[in-house]
Design an enzyme around this catalytic site. Structure first.
Site, short mmCIF file in Angstrom:
data_model
loop_
_atom_site.label_atom_id
_atom_site.label_comp_id
_atom_site.label_asym_id
_atom_site.label_seq_id
_atom_site.Cartn_x
_atom_site.Cartn_y
_atom_site.Cartn_z
N ASP A 108 0.54 7.46 -9.17
CA ASP A 108 -0.15 7.01 -10.37
C ASP A 108 -1.01 5.79 -10.03
OD1 ASP A 108 -0.89 6.75 -13.04
OD2 ASP A 108 0.93 5.65 -13.59
N ASP A 161 0.86 -1.18 0.00
CA ASP A 161 0.00 0.00 0.00
C ASP A 161 0.90 1.23 0.00
OD1 ASP A 161 -1.39 2.30 1.16
OD2 ASP A 161 -3.01 0.90 1.64
N GLY A 162 0.83 2.03 -1.04
CA GLY A 162 1.71 3.18 -1.20
C GLY A 162 1.62 4.17 -0.06
#
Length: 160
Positions: free
Chosen positions: A140, A122-123
């Site tokens: 992105d 999970d960014g």
């Protein structure tokens, strides 16, 4: 548009699907929205205009040492950076393991090496846990309909 994988009625959100038209392969996530595109005759070309515009950071940081890209899709940006920014180490964070497999299998994403590391993560959580991780963060990350909401919060931007 010829499909490599069949569309299913009521497709599951974030289900990875691939289509091809006029020599361009496209990635979709549970909808007909195009998430990524790759010209089969030139896999490193940035086919979609938004991917080209995401490189505007190069005006301000022309040679980033470390870059984090949140969201992989077909890997267009990761491939371009790997090819054209030889001194840049990049970490790509992708939540959906099927997207990673698809990018490697159908979109010519290079294998991990000393300059490219693709992580299933999970960014938002990863960036919060890795302060001062990089010179540039590229966001992105989209689902089948919109930008990932978790990456558009004051908390995420404070972490970043």
């Amino acid at each position: 548009m010829g499909l490599l994988s069949r569309w299913r009625r009521g497709a599951v959100e974030n289900e990875v699907q691939i289509s091809e038209e006029d020599g361009i392969r496209y990635l979709h996530l549970g909808s007909d929205t195009i998430q990524s595109g790759m010209r089969m005759s030139d896999p490193h070309e940035l086919v979609l205009s938004y991917t080209r515009s995401m490189l505007a950071f190069l005006l301000f940081a022309p040679e980033p040492a470390r870059l984090v890209n949140i969201g992989l899709g077909g890997g267009s940006l990761a491939k371009w950076i790997h090819r054209h920014l030889a001194a840049t180490q990049q970490v790509v964070l992708e939540l959906n393991p099927a997207v990673i497999t698809c990018a490697r299998t159908y979109f010519h994403l290079p294998r991990d090496d000393k300059r490219l590391l693709v992580i299933e993560a999970d960014g938002a959580v990863w960036v919060d846990a890795h302060p001062a991780c990089c010179d540039v963060i590229m966001v992105d990350a989209y689902d089948g309909r919109a930008h990932a909401a978790e990456l558009a919060t004051p908390a995420f931007y404070a972490s970043a």
